[in-house]
Motif scaffolding. Structure first.
Motif, PDB file in Angstrom:
ATOM      1  N   SER A  48       8.607  -8.299  -5.647  1.00 37.61           N
ATOM      2  CA  SER A  48       9.477  -9.427  -5.348  1.00 37.61           C
ATOM      3  C   SER A  48       9.076 -10.679  -6.123  1.00 37.61           C
ATOM      4  CB  SER A  48       9.453  -9.700  -3.847  1.00 37.61           C
ATOM      5  OG  SER A  48       8.115  -9.878  -3.400  1.00 37.61           O
ATOM      6  N   GLN A  49       7.783 -10.953  -6.208  1.00 35.89           N
ATOM      7  CA  GLN A  49       7.319 -12.142  -6.915  1.00 35.89           C
ATOM      8  C   GLN A  49       7.648 -12.048  -8.398  1.00 35.89           C
ATOM      9  OE1 GLN A  49       3.101 -12.613  -7.672  1.00 35.89           O
ATOM     10  NE2 GLN A  49       3.146 -14.642  -6.745  1.00 35.89           N
ATOM     11  N   ASN A  50       7.382 -10.895  -9.008  1.00 36.99           N
ATOM     12  CA  ASN A  50       7.674 -10.722 -10.429  1.00 36.99           C
ATOM     13  C   ASN A  50       9.170 -10.824 -10.709  1.00 36.99           C
ATOM     14  OD1 ASN A  50       5.007 -10.388 -11.128  1.00 36.99           O
ATOM     15  ND2 ASN A  50       5.075  -8.166 -11.069  1.00 36.99           N
ATOM     16  N   PRO A  77      -7.708  -6.018  11.433  1.00 39.27           N
ATOM     17  CA  PRO A  77      -6.579  -5.246  10.905  1.00 39.27           C
ATOM     18  C   PRO A  77      -5.264  -5.541  11.611  1.00 39.27           C
ATOM     19  CG  PRO A  77      -8.008  -3.867  12.247  1.00 39.27           C
ATOM     20  CD  PRO A  77      -8.738  -5.165  12.063  1.00 39.27           C
ATOM     21  N   GLY A  78      -5.315  -6.133  12.810  1.00 40.04           N
ATOM     22  CA  GLY A  78      -4.077  -6.441  13.521  1.00 40.04           C
ATOM     23  C   GLY A  78      -3.217  -7.464  12.815  1.00 40.04           C
ATOM     24  N   LEU A  79      -3.782  -8.214  11.870  1.00 43.40           N
ATOM     25  CA  LEU A  79      -2.986  -9.199  11.129  1.00 43.40           C
ATOM     26  C   LEU A  79      -2.050  -8.543  10.129  1.00 43.40           C
ATOM     27  CD1 LEU A  79      -5.626 -11.975  10.354  1.00 43.40           C
ATOM     28  CD2 LEU A  79      -3.779 -12.050  12.035  1.00 43.40           C
ATOM     29  N   VAL A  80      -2.409  -7.356   9.646  1.00 44.10           N
ATOM     30  CA  VAL A  80      -1.613  -6.718   8.596  1.00 44.10           C
ATOM     31  C   VAL A  80      -0.196  -6.382   9.059  1.00 44.10           C
ATOM     32  CG1 VAL A  80      -1.482  -4.767   7.011  1.00 44.10           C
ATOM     33  CG2 VAL A  80      -3.678  -5.878   7.441  1.00 44.10           C
ATOM     34  N   PRO A  81       0.018  -5.765  10.256  1.00 42.68           N
ATOM     35  CA  PRO A  81       1.405  -5.508  10.688  1.00 42.68           C
ATOM     36  C   PRO A  81       2.224  -6.782  10.835  1.00 42.68           C
ATOM     37  CG  PRO A  81      -0.142  -4.225  11.992  1.00 42.68           C
ATOM     38  CD  PRO A  81      -0.960  -5.185  11.190  1.00 42.68           C
ATOM     39  N   LEU A  82       1.606  -7.863  11.323  1.00 41.61           N
ATOM     40  CA  LEU A  82       2.341  -9.120  11.459  1.00 41.61           C
ATOM     41  C   LEU A  82       2.779  -9.652  10.099  1.00 41.61           C
ATOM     42  CD1 LEU A  82       0.185 -10.910  14.190  1.00 41.61           C
ATOM     43  CD2 LEU A  82       2.364  -9.718  14.481  1.00 41.61           C
ATOM     44  N   LEU A  83       1.890  -9.569   9.126  1.00 46.79           N
ATOM     45  CA  LEU A  83       2.243  -9.993   7.769  1.00 46.79           C
ATOM     46  C   LEU A  83       3.362  -9.116   7.212  1.00 46.79           C
ATOM     47  CD1 LEU A  83      -1.325 -10.609   6.325  1.00 46.79           C
ATOM     48  CD2 LEU A  83       0.407 -12.343   6.771  1.00 46.79           C
ATOM     49  N   ALA A  84       3.313  -7.836   7.503  1.00 46.70           N
ATOM     50  CA  ALA A  84       4.326  -6.911   6.989  1.00 46.70           C
ATOM     51  C   ALA A  84       5.699  -7.240   7.558  1.00 46.70           C
ATOM     52  CB  ALA A  84       3.940  -5.475   7.321  1.00 46.70           C
ATOM     53  N   VAL A  85       5.780  -7.517   8.862  1.00 51.77           N
ATOM     54  CA  VAL A  85       7.070  -7.837   9.480  1.00 51.77           C
ATOM     55  C   VAL A  85       7.623  -9.149   8.929  1.00 51.77           C
ATOM     56  CG1 VAL A  85       8.202  -8.447  11.648  1.00 51.77           C
ATOM     57  CG2 VAL A  85       6.614  -6.526  11.577  1.00 51.77           C
ATOM     58  N   GLY A  86       6.768 -10.168   8.817  1.00 53.37           N
ATOM     59  CA  GLY A  86       7.220 -11.437   8.257  1.00 53.37           C
ATOM     60  C   GLY A  86       7.688 -11.290   6.818  1.00 53.37           C
ATOM     61  N   GLY A  87       6.950 -10.538   6.029  1.00 55.25           N
ATOM     62  CA  GLY A  87       7.357 -10.312   4.644  1.00 55.25           C
ATOM     63  C   GLY A  87       8.654  -9.544   4.541  1.00 55.25           C
ATOM     64  N   ALA A  88       8.841  -8.546   5.420  1.00 58.27           N
ATOM     65  CA  ALA A  88      10.073  -7.754   5.398  1.00 58.27           C
ATOM     66  C   ALA A  88      11.281  -8.619   5.732  1.00 58.27           C
ATOM     67  CB  ALA A  88       9.960  -6.586   6.386  1.00 58.27           C
ATOM     68  N   ALA A  89      11.124  -9.521   6.697  1.00 60.46           N
ATOM     69  CA  ALA A  89      12.241 -10.405   7.067  1.00 60.46           C
ATOM     70  C   ALA A  89      12.645 -11.288   5.892  1.00 60.46           C
ATOM     71  CB  ALA A  89      11.843 -11.261   8.266  1.00 60.46           C
ATOM     72  N   PHE A  90      11.654 -11.853   5.191  1.00 61.43           N
ATOM     73  CA  PHE A  90      11.974 -12.711   4.057  1.00 61.43           C
ATOM     74  C   PHE A  90      12.607 -11.918   2.913  1.00 61.43           C
ATOM     75  CE2 PHE A  90      10.852 -14.612  -0.033  1.00 61.43           C
ATOM     76  CZ  PHE A  90      11.473 -15.839   0.095  1.00 61.43           C
ATOM     77  N   LEU A  91      12.039 -10.752   2.611  1.00 56.48           N
ATOM     78  CA  LEU A  91      12.588  -9.940   1.527  1.00 56.48           C
ATOM     79  C   LEU A  91      14.002  -9.482   1.846  1.00 56.48           C
ATOM     80  CD1 LEU A  91       9.510  -7.729   0.539  1.00 56.48           C
ATOM     81  CD2 LEU A  91      10.423  -9.711  -0.664  1.00 56.48           C
ATOM     82  N   GLY A  92      14.256  -9.138   3.116  1.00 53.12           N
ATOM     83  CA  GLY A  92      15.605  -8.736   3.503  1.00 53.12           C
ATOM     84  C   GLY A  92      16.601  -9.862   3.310  1.00 53.12           C
ATOM     85  N   TRP A  93      16.204 -11.073   3.707  1.00 49.24           N
ATOM     86  CA  TRP A  93      17.092 -12.229   3.532  1.00 49.24           C
ATOM     87  C   TRP A  93      17.363 -12.479   2.054  1.00 49.24           C
ATOM     88  CZ3 TRP A  93      15.608 -16.717   0.931  1.00 49.24           C
ATOM     89  CH2 TRP A  93      16.570 -17.743   0.916  1.00 49.24           C
ATOM     90  N   ALA A 116       6.788 -18.150  -0.594  1.00 53.04           N
ATOM     91  CA  ALA A 116       7.070 -17.116   0.398  1.00 53.04           C
ATOM     92  C   ALA A 116       6.865 -15.731  -0.187  1.00 53.04           C
ATOM     93  CB  ALA A 116       8.498 -17.275   0.912  1.00 53.04           C
ATOM     94  N   PHE A 117       7.331 -15.509  -1.413  1.00 50.58           N
ATOM     95  CA  PHE A 117       7.117 -14.218  -2.069  1.00 50.58           C
ATOM     96  C   PHE A 117       5.627 -13.922  -2.220  1.00 50.58           C
ATOM     97  CE2 PHE A 117      11.457 -14.763  -4.070  1.00 50.58           C
ATOM     98  CZ  PHE A 117      12.028 -13.726  -3.354  1.00 50.58           C
ATOM     99  N   THR A 118       4.844 -14.972  -2.434  1.00 46.30           N
ATOM    100  CA  THR A 118       3.413 -14.781  -2.654  1.00 46.30           C
ATOM    101  C   THR A 118       2.666 -14.534  -1.350  1.00 46.30           C
ATOM    102  OG1 THR A 118       3.489 -16.215  -4.610  1.00 46.30           O
ATOM    103  CG2 THR A 118       1.332 -15.853  -3.604  1.00 46.30           C
ATOM    104  N   PHE A 119       2.877 -15.393  -0.368  1.00 38.97           N
ATOM    105  CA  PHE A 119       2.019 -15.375   0.818  1.00 38.97           C
ATOM    106  C   PHE A 119       2.585 -14.568   1.989  1.00 38.97           C
ATOM    107  CE2 PHE A 119       0.835 -19.403  -1.354  1.00 38.97           C
ATOM    108  CZ  PHE A 119      -0.450 -19.022  -1.709  1.00 38.97           C
ATOM    109  N   LEU A 120       3.875 -14.208   1.940  1.00 34.59           N
ATOM    110  CA  LEU A 120       4.434 -13.360   2.997  1.00 34.59           C
ATOM    111  C   LEU A 120       4.391 -11.884   2.620  1.00 34.59           C
ATOM    112  CD1 LEU A 120       7.517 -15.384   4.307  1.00 34.59           C
ATOM    113  CD2 LEU A 120       5.261 -15.111   5.350  1.00 34.59           C
ATOM    114  N   ASN A 121       3.787 -11.580   1.505  1.00 34.12           N
ATOM    115  CA  ASN A 121       3.644 -10.193   1.077  1.00 34.12           C
ATOM    116  C   ASN A 121       2.265  -9.686   1.495  1.00 34.12           C
ATOM    117  OD1 ASN A 121       3.537  -7.728  -0.177  1.00 34.12           O
ATOM    118  ND2 ASN A 121       3.572  -8.535  -2.267  1.00 34.12           N
ATOM    119  N   PRO A 122       2.201  -8.770   2.467  1.00 29.54           N
ATOM    120  CA  PRO A 122       0.875  -8.308   2.913  1.00 29.54           C
ATOM    121  C   PRO A 122       0.087  -7.610   1.821  1.00 29.54           C
ATOM    122  CG  PRO A 122       2.593  -6.926   3.837  1.00 29.54           C
ATOM    123  CD  PRO A 122       3.279  -8.100   3.202  1.00 29.54           C
ATOM    124  N   HIS A 123       0.790  -7.081   0.806  1.00 28.80           N
ATOM    125  CA  HIS A 123       0.072  -6.397  -0.261  1.00 28.80           C
ATOM    126  C   HIS A 123      -0.799  -7.363  -1.056  1.00 28.80           C
ATOM    127  CE1 HIS A 123       1.864  -2.498   0.360  1.00 28.80           C
ATOM    128  NE2 HIS A 123       3.051  -3.062   0.424  1.00 28.80           N
TER     129      HIS A 123
END
Length: 208
Positions: free
Chosen positions: A23-25, A68-84, A119-126
């Motif tokens: 997404s960032q690229n 490790p519990g932070l990773v799913p939260l980051l994934a959901v937030g990133g998915a919402a932004f990417l979907g939008w 958002a592309f940078t910091f909402l991406n859990p990867h």
């Protein structure tokens, strides 16, 4: 003068991770084609990567690994932004008026462009899994006194890639003088974002 091994290790590792469709690229490429705020966006991406790499080497990667519990939260937030963003790109592709060669869509203000790339940078859990955890752990394992060279090499690879992507995109400008090319680009960007969002949701579900 031959660069130190830690510098080359950092450069090669960062280059191998960053040169991928994401997404960032895709955003940097599109802004480069539009010739909008290219220098600030390239600088932001390069500096953000450098800060994340340095933080990972300094120990943030180990800290995130213990939570490790932070990773799913980051994934959901990133998915919402990417979907939008993906749906917005598909809407642009379906509106011919927004794809004229002289405009290729309404220009983004600098603040809005930087907010989106942030958002592309910091909402991406990867970015935390790859840049902070992976690169950080490799950098932290470098010999004493070599970690700075590792961070410099990794940061240089990131900066070179974003500069090539943003400023090199203008070489494709003649192709994108056609409205159809913008339509196809937005379709590809939209599909990529939605696929990435779906992948993040699957990742979050697997970790839950």
């Amino acid at each position: 003068m031959t660069p130190p091994p830690a510098f080359l290790t950092g450069f090669a590792l960062s280059a191998g991770l960053i040169v991928a469709i994401g997404s960032q690229n895709a955003f940097v490429l599109r802004q480069g084609l539009r010739r909008e705020h290219v220098a600030p966006i390239v600088a932001f991406c390069a500096l953000a990567d450098l800060a994340l790499i340095a933080a990972g080497v300094a120990g943030l990667g180990a800290a995130l690994g213990r939570r490790p519990g932070l990773v799913p939260l980051l994934a959901v937030g990133g998915a919402a932004f990417l979907g939008w963003y993906g749906l917005a790109a598909l809407r642009r592709a379906l509106r011919p008026d927004a794809l004229r060669a002289d405009r290729a869509g309404t220009a983004l203000p600098l603040g809005a462009a930087l907010a989106q790339v942030a958002a592309f940078t910091f909402l991406n859990p990867h970015v935390y899994l790859d840049t902070v955890l992976l690169v950080g752990s490799v950098g932290a394992a470098q010999p004493a006194g070599a970690q700075g060279s590792f961070v410099a090499g990794a940061g240089l690879a990131s900066a070179a890639w974003f500069a090539a992507l943003g400023f090199g995109a203008r070489l494709l400008a003649p192709l994108f003088a056609r409205p159809l090319a913008w339509r196809l680009l937005d379709l590809a960007v939209g599909a990529t974002m939605l696929l990435l969002a779906a992948g993040l949701l699957r990742h979050a579900a697997a970790l839950a």
